[in-house]
Every structure is written in structure tokens, then in C-alpha cells.
Design a protein around this motif. Structure first.
Motif, short mmCIF file in Angstrom:
data_model
loop_
_atom_site.label_atom_id
_atom_site.label_comp_id
_atom_site.label_asym_id
_atom_site.label_seq_id
_atom_site.Cartn_x
_atom_site.Cartn_y
_atom_site.Cartn_z
N GLY A 11 39.21 47.61 52.56
CA GLY A 11 39.63 46.56 51.63
C GLY A 11 40.79 47.00 50.76
O GLY A 11 40.71 48.00 50.06
N GLY A 13 42.13 45.12 48.28
CA GLY A 13 42.21 44.24 47.11
C GLY A 13 42.26 45.09 45.85
O GLY A 13 42.63 46.26 45.88
N VAL A 45 43.59 36.61 41.70
CA VAL A 45 43.33 35.87 40.45
C VAL A 45 44.36 34.75 40.22
O VAL A 45 44.22 33.97 39.28
CB VAL A 45 43.30 36.81 39.22
CG1 VAL A 45 42.19 37.84 39.37
CG2 VAL A 45 44.62 37.50 39.01
N ARG A 76 41.04 44.03 61.02
CA ARG A 76 39.76 43.58 60.44
C ARG A 76 38.69 44.59 60.83
O ARG A 76 38.60 44.98 61.99
CB ARG A 76 39.43 42.20 60.99
CG ARG A 76 38.07 41.65 60.55
CD ARG A 76 37.99 40.16 60.77
NE ARG A 76 38.90 39.47 59.88
CZ ARG A 76 38.68 39.20 58.60
NH1 ARG A 76 37.53 39.56 58.05
NH2 ARG A 76 39.57 38.59 57.88
N PHE A 229 30.31 32.72 45.14
CA PHE A 229 30.99 33.50 46.17
C PHE A 229 29.97 34.29 46.99
O PHE A 229 28.96 34.73 46.46
CB PHE A 229 31.97 34.50 45.53
CG PHE A 229 33.15 33.84 44.88
CD1 PHE A 229 34.02 33.06 45.62
CD2 PHE A 229 33.39 34.00 43.53
CE1 PHE A 229 35.11 32.45 45.02
CE2 PHE A 229 34.47 33.40 42.91
CZ PHE A 229 35.34 32.62 43.66
C1 LIG Z 1 41.07 31.60 42.01
C2 LIG Z 1 40.44 32.85 41.45
C3 LIG Z 1 40.74 33.23 40.14
C4 LIG Z 1 40.18 34.39 39.60
N1 LIG Z 1 40.47 34.73 38.31
C5 LIG Z 1 39.95 35.85 37.79
C6 LIG Z 1 40.29 36.25 36.47
O1 LIG Z 1 41.02 35.58 35.75
N2 LIG Z 1 39.75 37.40 35.98
C7 LIG Z 1 38.93 38.19 36.75
O2 LIG Z 1 38.48 39.24 36.25
N3 LIG Z 1 38.59 37.84 38.01
C8 LIG Z 1 39.08 36.69 38.56
N4 LIG Z 1 38.76 36.33 39.83
C9 LIG Z 1 37.84 37.18 40.61
C10 LIG Z 1 38.63 38.34 41.25
O3 LIG Z 1 39.70 37.84 42.01
C11 LIG Z 1 37.73 39.16 42.15
O4 LIG Z 1 36.57 39.51 41.44
C12 LIG Z 1 38.47 40.41 42.61
O5 LIG Z 1 39.53 40.04 43.46
C13 LIG Z 1 37.53 41.35 43.35
O6 LIG Z 1 38.28 42.45 43.81
P1 LIG Z 1 37.83 43.22 45.14
O7 LIG Z 1 38.83 44.30 45.37
O8 LIG Z 1 36.40 43.55 45.08
O9 LIG Z 1 37.96 42.13 46.31
P2 LIG Z 1 39.23 41.34 46.85
O10 LIG Z 1 40.29 41.24 45.82
O11 LIG Z 1 38.66 40.10 47.42
O12 LIG Z 1 39.79 42.28 48.01
C14 LIG Z 1 39.04 42.47 49.20
C15 LIG Z 1 40.01 42.83 50.31
O13 LIG Z 1 39.23 43.12 51.48
C16 LIG Z 1 39.87 42.56 52.62
N5 LIG Z 1 38.84 42.32 53.63
C17 LIG Z 1 37.73 41.57 53.50
N6 LIG Z 1 36.99 41.66 54.64
C18 LIG Z 1 37.66 42.49 55.48
C19 LIG Z 1 37.38 43.03 56.78
N7 LIG Z 1 36.27 42.73 57.46
N8 LIG Z 1 38.28 43.88 57.33
C20 LIG Z 1 39.42 44.24 56.64
N9 LIG Z 1 39.72 43.77 55.43
C21 LIG Z 1 38.85 42.92 54.84
C22 LIG Z 1 40.53 41.30 52.10
O14 LIG Z 1 41.64 40.95 52.93
C23 LIG Z 1 40.96 41.71 50.69
O15 LIG Z 1 42.28 42.18 50.66
C24 LIG Z 1 39.30 35.18 40.40
C25 LIG Z 1 39.01 34.80 41.72
C26 LIG Z 1 39.58 33.65 42.25
C27 LIG Z 1 39.26 33.27 43.66
#
Ligand SMILES: Cc1cc2nc3c(=O)[nH]c(=O)nc-3n(C[C@H](O)[C@H](O)[C@H](O)COP(=O)(O)OP(=O)(O)OC[C@H]3O[C@@H](n4cnc5c(N)ncnc54)[C@H](O)[C@@H]3O)c2cc1C
Length: 363
Positions: A11, A13, A45, A76, A229
Motif C-alpha cells: 500500500g 497511501g 482526503v 495488485r 468503509f
Molecule cells: C473523500 C474522503 C475525505 C477524507 N477526508 C479526511 C480528512 O479530512 N481527514 C482525515 O484524517 N481523513 C480523511 N479521510 C480518510 C483518509 O483518507 C484515510 O483514513 C486514509 O487515506 C487512510 O490511509 P491508508 O494509508 O491507511 O490507506 P489509503 O490512503 O487508502 O492507501 C491504501 C493504498 O493501498 C493500495 N491498495 C489497496 N489494495 C491493494 C492491493 N490489493 N494491492 C496493491 N495496492 C493496494 C491503494 O491503491 C492505496 O494507494 C477521507 C477519506 C475520504 C474517502
């Protein structure tokens, strides 16, 4: 640390990149690889902004990572073989690891009939792209009075004035915030022309709208689901200990409770937080947990016991279009404090936080 310890981060993100950024500094002798299905880091976000037609910036993950000597694998992840310590990719390649950081984030999810078939979402860039290309004139029902639903409803009303936006949910918008913050959210939505329908439970999404638990129906040109989610099921399928949603169960150092060579961070992890509650899914928790997972992993490789994660909340920002917002200051356990910012100051504050989060993620 000796030799090339292989660390694979699943990931790219906020959590995965925060881990990679940290490892690039503190694990220089390790081989680090980040796997992501997407070529670009997209600021998740901002997906409500993207969905209504605004431009948002993207960063090429290879260009971000490779100058830091981090391999980027665009694929993936389809499986994890924890016995042979391999990640199975969708192009049939495998990737060996000695340590794994699981940071696959979250996606849209609902067990309500019709959501998968008839509702839009803003949970992923692909979902937001669908909505962006298909926003109809007429009534748009946004289901879910949480932060994402509020932000999207406000953005739609401001940026797509031909649409008539209804924000609908079983609770009032921002019900978890202080009374003052809630009142500001409600007033701002009303000023933008958003119709709020609280205490409305959707039992089905149909091609023409939604059906509610009280037996009524609401016609809509489009329905957007923001009420909850889910997470990828990779961890569950791999046999890692997970909660009922499929999030990886971790100890106080973010290590999987079932697989000691696996750490988890961000939305895809269950992390104990202050006040006895698990950390909520947020960018604000993904960044520090990603960074912390890297620290804990490297401490163990160096033979020491990592200190336990100590996380504190400070504030939560919600945008209300581009010129308004609310910033709720928080006690460290996430309970709302007295201080609230509103209006342009809050909009400016949130923009700084979003930009800062993007900078904090990019290695
Ligand atoms: C519209 C919106 C607004 C938001 N606003 C806020 C805010 O204002 N403040 C806040 O704190 N949070 C906010 N959030 C929540 C925040 O975006 C998430 O909590 C945050 O992105 C989580 O980070 P992460 O790295 O865990 O996951 P993600 O950012 O979702 O990253 C996960 C990554 O894993 C990759 N991935 C997934 N499955 C696979 C796979 N099988 N193989 C390879 N790659 C894969 C994806 O492509 C992605 O790049 C918001 C969310 C949304 C949808």
C-alpha cells in the motif's frame, strides 16, 4: 542490522508512504519495496473535491520512491503466503519478504441491498472518477452524515449548483462533535442549499433512489454512499488474525498478534487508541501509525524492544465547500473540546493540514 533485510510495504497511501519515508532514513541497509496497484499517490482526503470536478494533484510513486532507494512495484497484491513469506501479485510474480508492513487502506463497503449496483462512492480515486463523469442535474442523495458525507454534500452544492443535494443519515450531521461545531455544520449546509434528513435509515438503494426503513422512498438522479468503509480481505485470506471487518489485529507496537514478521498501519489495522477505543480510520492516524510501524520494526531488527505507540488526537477538520469549514479541537482521547474554528479560518486551516499531510507522506 546486517545484510539485506527485505521489507515489503503493501500500500502506497498515507500509512504505507509514511512507513517508507521513515525506513529510507533509518533502515538504509535494508531492501525496501512498496507495492501499490496504482501508479500515482492521490491525496485521498481530496476525493470529494475530485468527484465534483475539481482538479487535484497526483504524484508518480516511482519518481517519489526510487530516488530514496525504495523499489516501487506497481501491481495488485492478490495474496500473502505467510509460510514462505511471499506476496503474490496479480501478474503472477511473487515478492519475498523478511518483514511486511500491511497498509492497504480501506474502500467503500456496505451490506445494504443495491449499494454495490446503484450507488456511487468517493472512497477510491476510481469511484470518484465515476461520479465525476456522471454527475446528473437534479436530486443527488448523499447517504451518511459522517465527515465524508458532509464534505461531499457541501462540495456538490457549491460546485454543482444545478444539483439539489440531500444529505441523509440515521443521525444528525457531525453528531459526534460539540454542539457549537454541529450547529455550524448544519447552518453551513443549509446556506449551501443542502437538505438534511436525519433519522433516516436506508434499507435499499434502487436505480431511482433510496428506500427507507419507515416505508417511504426518495427519488434521486444519483445516490452516493458514504456510510462506512470496508477493508481489503487479503489479511483475512492470508490467515492473519483480523477483526470482524478484516482489519489486522495488532499489539501495542503495531505487530500482528498472529504473525510477528507482519506489522499493520492505517485504515487496515486495528490499533488501540487513547480512552480504550481503537483509532478511527483517518489520515490523521494513518500517517503516525505508518511512521511508528517503521520505527518498531527497525528497533526489533536492532535487537531492542520498541516503546509502545502513544497516540493523541488534537483536532478534526471538516471542509464545508472551499470557503467554509469547521475545526473541532479534541481532547487527546478524541472527545470534543471547547475550542472550535469556523468559516474561512477553518477552511484555510484545513487546507494547510491537507497540504501538510501530503508532504508528510511523500518520501
Ligand atoms: C473523500 C474522503 C475525505 C477524507 N477526508 C479526511 C480528512 O479530512 N481527514 C482525515 O484524517 N481523513 C480523511 N479521510 C480518510 C483518509 O483518507 C484515510 O483514513 C486514509 O487515506 C487512510 O490511509 P491508508 O494509508 O491507511 O490507506 P489509503 O490512503 O487508502 O492507501 C491504501 C493504498 O493501498 C493500495 N491498495 C489497496 N489494495 C491493494 C492491493 N490489493 N494491492 C496493491 N495496492 C493496494 C491503494 O491503491 C492505496 O494507494 C477521507 C477519506 C475520504 C474517502
Amino acid at each position: 542490522m546486517t545484510g539485506q533485510h527485505r521489507i515489503v510495504i503493501l500500500g502506497g497511501g498515507y500509512a504505507g508512504l509514511a512507513a517508507a519515508r521513515r525506513l529510507a532514513r533509518i533502515a538504509r541497509e535494508a531492501h525496501i519495496a512498496v507495492v501499490d496497484a496504482r501508479a500515482n499517490f492521490v491525496e485521498r482526503v481530496r476525493l470529494h473535491q475530485y468527484a465534483v470536478g475539481q482538479s487535484i494533484q497526483e504524484w508518480d510513486l516511482r519518481e517519489l520512491l526510487e530516488p530514496k532507494r525504495i523499489q516501487f512495484v506497481r501491481a495488485r497484491a492478490n495474496g500473502i503466503d505467510t509460510a514462505s513469506k511471499q506476496v503474490i501479485l496479480d501478474d503472477a510474480r511473487t515478492l519475498d519478504y523478511d518483514s511486511l508492513i500491511y497498509a492497504l487502506g480501506s474502500t467503500n463497503d456496505a451490506d445494504v441491498p443495491g449499494v454495490a449496483e446503484h450507488a456511487y462512492s468517493v472512497a477510491t480515486p476510481e469511484d470518484s472518477q465515476w461520479l465525476r463523469t456522471a454527475i446528473p442535474a437534479g436530486r443527488i442523495v448523499v447517504v451518511g452524515c459522517g465527515a465524508t458525507g458532509i464534505e461531499l454534500a457541501a462540495e456538490l452544492a457549491e460546485y454543482q449548483p444545478d444539483s439539489q443535494v440531500v444529505l441523509l443519515g440515521s443521525e444528525a450531521p457531525a453528531s459526534w462533535l460539540s454542539r457549537r461545531a454541529q450547529q455550524h455544520v448544519e447552518r453551513a449546509l443549509e446556506r449551501l442549499g443542502v437538505e438534511i434528513r436525519s433519522e433516516a435509515k436506508v434499507i435499499e438503494v434502487t436505480p431511482d433512489g433510496v428506500r427507507l426503513a419507515d416505508g417511504s422512498a426518495l427519488a434521486a438522479a444519483a445516490t452516493v454512499w458514504t456510510a462506512g468503509f470496508g477493508v481489503p480481505d487479503l489479511a483475512r485470506r492470508a490467515g492473519l488474525a483480523v477483526d470482524g471487518h478484516g482489519r489486522v489485529l495488532t499489539d501495542a507496537t503495531l505487530r500482528s498478534i498472529s504473525h510477528p514478521d507482519v506489522y499493520a498501519a492505517g485504515d487496515a489495522a486495528v490499533v488501540a487508541g487513547p480512552g480504550g477505543r481503537d483509532l478511527r480510520m483517518a489520515c490523521a492516524t494513518a500517517l503516525p501509525t505508518g511512521k511508528y510501524a517503521a520505527d518498531a520494526l527497525v528497533a526489533r531488527l536492532a535487537g531492542s524492544q520498541p516503546r509502545e505507540l502513544r497516540f493523541r488526537y488534537y483536532f478534526q477538520c471538516i471542509s464545508l465547500g472551499r470557503r467554509d469549514g469547521v475545526v473541532q479541537f479534541l481532547h487527546h482521547d478524541d472527545a470534543p473540546a471547547r475550542t472550535v474554528l469556523t468559516g474561512r479560518t477553518a477552511a484555510w486551516f484545513k487546507e494547510q493540514i491537507v497540504q501538510g499531510a501530503g508532504r508528510a507522506a511523500r518520501p
